[in-house]
Design a protein around this motif. Sequence first.
Motif, mmCIF file in Angstrom:
data_model
loop_
_atom_site.group_PDB
_atom_site.id
_atom_site.type_symbol
_atom_site.label_atom_id
_atom_site.label_comp_id
_atom_site.label_asym_id
_atom_site.label_seq_id
_atom_site.Cartn_x
_atom_site.Cartn_y
_atom_site.Cartn_z
ATOM 1 N N ARG A 9 26.253 5.126 42.108
ATOM 2 C CA ARG A 9 24.662 6.444 41.676
ATOM 3 C C ARG A 9 24.031 5.295 41.118
ATOM 4 O O ARG A 9 22.727 5.664 40.981
ATOM 5 C CB ARG A 9 24.796 7.534 40.595
ATOM 6 N N ARG A 10 24.010 4.776 39.923
ATOM 7 C CA ARG A 10 23.271 3.625 39.340
ATOM 8 C C ARG A 10 22.760 2.456 40.131
ATOM 9 O O ARG A 10 21.888 2.701 39.791
ATOM 10 C CB ARG A 10 24.154 2.862 37.310
ATOM 11 N N ILE A 11 23.324 1.939 41.174
ATOM 12 C CA ILE A 11 22.781 1.020 41.353
ATOM 13 C C ILE A 11 22.386 1.256 43.100
ATOM 14 O O ILE A 11 21.251 0.718 43.067
ATOM 15 C CB ILE A 11 24.446 0.051 42.570
ATOM 16 N N ASP A 29 28.219 13.504 55.169
ATOM 17 C CA ASP A 29 26.189 14.211 54.542
ATOM 18 C C ASP A 29 26.775 13.987 53.458
ATOM 19 O O ASP A 29 27.497 13.583 52.615
ATOM 20 C CB ASP A 29 27.086 15.822 55.337
ATOM 21 N N THR A 30 25.265 14.396 53.500
ATOM 22 C CA THR A 30 24.969 13.789 52.020
ATOM 23 C C THR A 30 25.630 14.688 50.602
ATOM 24 O O THR A 30 25.778 14.252 49.739
ATOM 25 C CB THR A 30 22.905 14.558 52.071
ATOM 26 N N ALA A 31 26.401 16.182 50.798
ATOM 27 C CA ALA A 31 26.944 16.787 50.093
ATOM 28 C C ALA A 31 27.829 16.149 49.762
ATOM 29 O O ALA A 31 28.377 16.228 48.468
ATOM 30 C CB ALA A 31 27.261 17.975 50.554
ATOM 31 N N MET A 32 28.302 15.280 50.787
ATOM 32 C CA MET A 32 30.139 15.007 50.143
ATOM 33 C C MET A 32 28.973 13.182 49.729
ATOM 34 O O MET A 32 30.198 13.666 48.488
ATOM 35 C CB MET A 32 30.638 14.644 51.824
ATOM 36 N N MET A 33 28.728 12.829 49.958
ATOM 37 C CA MET A 33 27.886 11.776 48.719
ATOM 38 C C MET A 33 28.013 11.702 47.041
ATOM 39 O O MET A 33 28.548 11.051 46.747
ATOM 40 C CB MET A 33 26.936 10.983 49.477
ATOM 41 N N SER A 34 27.206 13.540 48.040
ATOM 42 C CA SER A 34 26.615 13.336 46.399
ATOM 43 C C SER A 34 28.219 13.674 45.292
ATOM 44 O O SER A 34 27.762 13.376 44.119
ATOM 45 C CB SER A 34 26.101 15.150 45.962
ATOM 46 N N LYS A 35 29.298 14.281 45.911
ATOM 47 C CA LYS A 35 30.562 14.876 45.245
ATOM 48 C C LYS A 35 30.790 13.294 44.673
ATOM 49 O O LYS A 35 31.630 13.761 43.390
ATOM 50 C CB LYS A 35 30.884 15.665 46.038
#
Length: 94
Positions: A9-11, A29-35
């Motif tokens: 996330r920082r990068i 999906d974006t939700a998975m990446m967020s998790k």
Amino acid sequence: MKKLGYELRRIRESKNILLRQVAYVLDIDTAMMSKIERGERNIQREQVQKIADFYKISEEKLLILWVHDKLLNAVENEPFALKGMQKALKSLKI
């Protein structure tokens, strides 16, 4: 939060890259990446390599964090985790 997710996330934020762009690269999906970034889901080694390539950063740095999280996940609730890890470390020394 797991170390790898926090670092990803920082990068991403430092490079002004959208979450959906990273998710697209990994074909998730974006939700998975967020998790993944929140440490709620694990990421596969191949995905770590793809992200390193996409961000143009050291694959080794991310893989070290990946192994760190994987090890802690395996032993975090074990009462003899530290002693077991110390014994394993001795076995790894070359």
